[in-house]
Every structure is written in C-alpha cells, then in structure tokens.
Design a protein around this motif. Structure first.
Motif, PDB file in Angstrom:
ATOM      1  N   GLY A 164      16.226 -18.081  14.848  1.00  0.00           N
ATOM      2  CA  GLY A 164      15.613 -16.797  15.134  1.00  0.00           C
ATOM      3  C   GLY A 164      14.690 -16.791  16.340  1.00  0.00           C
ATOM      4  N   ARG A 165      14.513 -17.923  16.993  1.00  0.00           N
ATOM      5  CA  ARG A 165      13.598 -17.975  18.146  1.00  0.00           C
ATOM      6  C   ARG A 165      14.060 -17.075  19.281  1.00  0.00           C
ATOM      7  N   CYS A 166      15.356 -16.931  19.460  1.00  0.00           N
ATOM      8  CA  CYS A 166      15.851 -16.086  20.548  1.00  0.00           C
ATOM      9  C   CYS A 166      15.483 -14.628  20.319  1.00  0.00           C
ATOM     10  N   VAL A 167      15.547 -14.176  19.072  1.00  0.00           N
ATOM     11  CA  VAL A 167      15.191 -12.792  18.758  1.00  0.00           C
ATOM     12  C   VAL A 167      13.697 -12.583  18.953  1.00  0.00           C
ATOM     13  N   ARG A 168      12.890 -13.499  18.396  1.00  0.00           N
ATOM     14  CA  ARG A 168      11.431 -13.373  18.505  1.00  0.00           C
ATOM     15  C   ARG A 168      10.946 -13.594  19.934  1.00  0.00           C
ATOM     16  N   GLY A 169      11.659 -14.420  20.701  1.00  0.00           N
ATOM     17  CA  GLY A 169      11.181 -14.789  22.029  1.00  0.00           C
ATOM     18  C   GLY A 169      11.649 -13.911  23.166  1.00  0.00           C
ATOM     19  N   CYS A 170      12.547 -12.989  22.910  1.00  0.00           N
ATOM     20  CA  CYS A 170      13.083 -12.157  23.983  1.00  0.00           C
ATOM     21  C   CYS A 170      12.072 -11.084  24.377  1.00  0.00           C
ATOM     22  N   VAL A 171      11.485 -11.225  25.557  1.00  0.00           N
ATOM     23  CA  VAL A 171      10.473 -10.270  26.022  1.00  0.00           C
ATOM     24  C   VAL A 171      11.075  -8.899  26.331  1.00  0.00           C
ATOM     25  N   PHE A 172      12.389  -8.838  26.512  1.00  0.00           N
ATOM     26  CA  PHE A 172      13.050  -7.573  26.818  1.00  0.00           C
ATOM     27  C   PHE A 172      13.555  -6.867  25.560  1.00  0.00           C
ATOM     28  N   LYS A 173      13.390  -7.498  24.408  1.00  0.00           N
ATOM     29  CA  LYS A 173      13.874  -6.953  23.131  1.00  0.00           C
ATOM     30  C   LYS A 173      15.370  -6.645  23.196  1.00  0.00           C
ATOM     31  N   ALA A 174      16.091  -7.503  23.918  1.00  0.00           N
ATOM     32  CA  ALA A 174      17.527  -7.323  24.092  1.00  0.00           C
ATOM     33  C   ALA A 174      18.300  -7.665  22.828  1.00  0.00           C
ATOM     34  N   MET A 175      17.726  -8.501  21.991  1.00  0.00           N
ATOM     35  CA  MET A 175      18.396  -8.874  20.747  1.00  0.00           C
ATOM     36  C   MET A 175      17.614  -8.296  19.582  1.00  0.00           C
ATOM     37  N   GLN A 176      18.329  -7.648  18.719  1.00  0.00           N
ATOM     38  CA  GLN A 176      17.711  -7.072  17.536  1.00  0.00           C
ATOM     39  C   GLN A 176      18.199  -7.848  16.324  1.00  0.00           C
ATOM     40  N   GLY A 177      17.422  -7.859  15.317  1.00  0.00           N
ATOM     41  CA  GLY A 177      17.825  -8.532  14.099  1.00  0.00           C
ATOM     42  C   GLY A 177      16.965  -8.073  12.938  1.00  0.00           C
ATOM     43  N   THR A 178      17.514  -8.228  11.771  1.00  0.00           N
ATOM     44  CA  THR A 178      16.775  -7.925  10.551  1.00  0.00           C
ATOM     45  C   THR A 178      16.248  -9.256  10.024  1.00  0.00           C
ATOM     46  N   PRO A 179      14.950  -9.348   9.786  1.00  0.00           N
ATOM     47  CA  PRO A 179      14.424 -10.595   9.241  1.00  0.00           C
ATOM     48  C   PRO A 179      15.090 -10.910   7.903  1.00  0.00           C
ATOM     49  N   GLY A 180      15.362 -12.172   7.685  1.00  0.00           N
ATOM     50  CA  GLY A 180      16.013 -12.548   6.439  1.00  0.00           C
ATOM     51  C   GLY A 180      15.847 -14.023   6.148  1.00  0.00           C
ATOM     52  N   TYR A 181      16.418 -14.419   5.044  1.00  0.00           N
ATOM     53  CA  TYR A 181      16.343 -15.799   4.576  1.00  0.00           C
ATOM     54  C   TYR A 181      17.750 -16.339   4.417  1.00  0.00           C
ATOM     55  N   GLU A 182      17.938 -17.577   4.832  1.00  0.00           N
ATOM     56  CA  GLU A 182      19.197 -18.265   4.627  1.00  0.00           C
ATOM     57  C   GLU A 182      18.927 -19.357   3.595  1.00  0.00           C
ATOM     58  N   LEU A 183      19.731 -19.419   2.549  1.00  0.00           N
ATOM     59  CA  LEU A 183      19.521 -20.354   1.458  1.00  0.00           C
ATOM     60  C   LEU A 183      20.567 -21.458   1.505  1.00  0.00           C
ATOM     61  N   TYR A 184      20.082 -22.688   1.613  1.00  0.00           N
ATOM     62  CA  TYR A 184      20.947 -23.865   1.600  1.00  0.00           C
ATOM     63  C   TYR A 184      20.869 -24.499   0.222  1.00  0.00           C
ATOM     64  N   ILE A 185      22.006 -24.924  -0.312  1.00  0.00           N
ATOM     65  CA  ILE A 185      22.015 -25.599  -1.613  1.00  0.00           C
ATOM     66  C   ILE A 185      22.706 -26.953  -1.509  1.00  0.00           C
ATOM     67  N   GLY A 186      22.313 -27.859  -2.390  1.00  0.00           N
ATOM     68  CA  GLY A 186      22.996 -29.147  -2.499  1.00  0.00           C
ATOM     69  C   GLY A 186      22.500 -30.240  -1.579  1.00  0.00           C
ATOM     70  N   GLY A 187      21.441 -30.001  -0.834  1.00  0.00           N
ATOM     71  CA  GLY A 187      20.906 -31.057   0.026  1.00  0.00           C
ATOM     72  C   GLY A 187      20.134 -32.076  -0.800  1.00  0.00           C
ATOM     73  N   ARG A 188      20.076 -33.295  -0.310  1.00  0.00           N
ATOM     74  CA  ARG A 188      19.328 -34.320  -1.021  1.00  0.00           C
ATOM     75  C   ARG A 188      18.966 -35.470  -0.095  1.00  0.00           C
ATOM     76  N   TRP A 189      17.893 -36.179  -0.459  1.00  0.00           N
ATOM     77  CA  TRP A 189      17.446 -37.372   0.237  1.00  0.00           C
ATOM     78  C   TRP A 189      17.882 -38.591  -0.567  1.00  0.00           C
ATOM     79  N   GLY A 190      17.618 -39.764  -0.035  1.00  0.00           N
ATOM     80  CA  GLY A 190      17.879 -40.988  -0.777  1.00  0.00           C
ATOM     81  C   GLY A 190      19.127 -41.699  -0.308  1.00  0.00           C
ATOM     82  N   LYS A 191      19.635 -42.568  -1.174  1.00  0.00           N
ATOM     83  CA  LYS A 191      20.809 -43.386  -0.826  1.00  0.00           C
ATOM     84  C   LYS A 191      22.047 -42.535  -0.572  1.00  0.00           C
ATOM     85  N   LYS A 192      22.175 -41.457  -1.332  1.00  0.00           N
ATOM     86  CA  LYS A 192      23.324 -40.555  -1.167  1.00  0.00           C
ATOM     87  C   LYS A 192      22.888 -39.284  -0.456  1.00  0.00           C
TER      88      LYS A 192
END
Length: 101
Positions: A17-45
């Motif tokens: 989302g940095r491109c949307v927030r950082g565009c001084v010309f407001k050339a890119m529009q977007g609706t704020p939202g959340y992306e949910l990732y599942i199944g990630g894990r640390w450790g040996k596996k």
C-alpha cells in the motif's frame, strides 16, 4: 509505464500500500483493507502463510474470519497438529471456502 501510464508489476507487488499512500498526485486510489494470511509457521518446518482471496474492508469481518479459522482448527485439527498441517491435509481451497462462506 505503458502508453504513458504507470502500471503495477503484479509479480513484484507485495500489496504493502505504500504506492497509494505515497503518491503526491493521488493518481492511485484504493480502499483501505486487510489481507489475511493463514498457515504460516516458524521452526523446523517453516512455511509461508497463504493469503485468502478476499481483502477485508472491515475490522469486524476480519476478526470474524480469524475466529472462524480458530474454530475450524479446533474442529478439524488432529492431536499435535499445527494449523499449517491441517490446511495441508484438508487443502487450502477447502479451508478458504469454509472460512469465506
């Protein structure tokens, strides 16, 4: 740029989302939202989380989906199994279908 227009390389974009927030010309529009990732894990596996196909635009809907993931794991997970293993056993597509229905 294509035809004088700025384009986003989808293979490189990490949807930060940095491109949307950082565009001084407001050339890119977007609706704020959340992306949910599942199944990630640390450790040996180590495993990278996989994003659900939906962008959540309300915090309430996001939290409801997280709760649904925990309930799914409680119901379908096997003893000693991590959520990433449950997802692999059931299949990401089936888990996503259940979480987003």
């Amino acid at each position: 740029a294509e035809d004088g227009n700025v384009t986003i390389d989808e293979e490189v974009c990490i949807k930060c989302g940095r491109c949307v927030r950082g565009c001084v010309f407001k050339a890119m529009q977007g609706t704020p939202g959340y992306e949910l990732y599942i199944g990630g894990r640390w450790g040996k596996k180590f495993a990278h989380g996989i994003p659900l196909s939906k962008i959540f635009t309300s915090e309430e809907e996001l939290l409801d989906t997280i709760e649904a993931a925990m309930l799914l794991f409680k119901e379908r997970g096997e003893a000693g199994e991590r959520f990433s293993d449950t997802i692999a056993r059931i299949g990401f597509e089936e888990v996503e279908k259940q979480l987003l229905s």
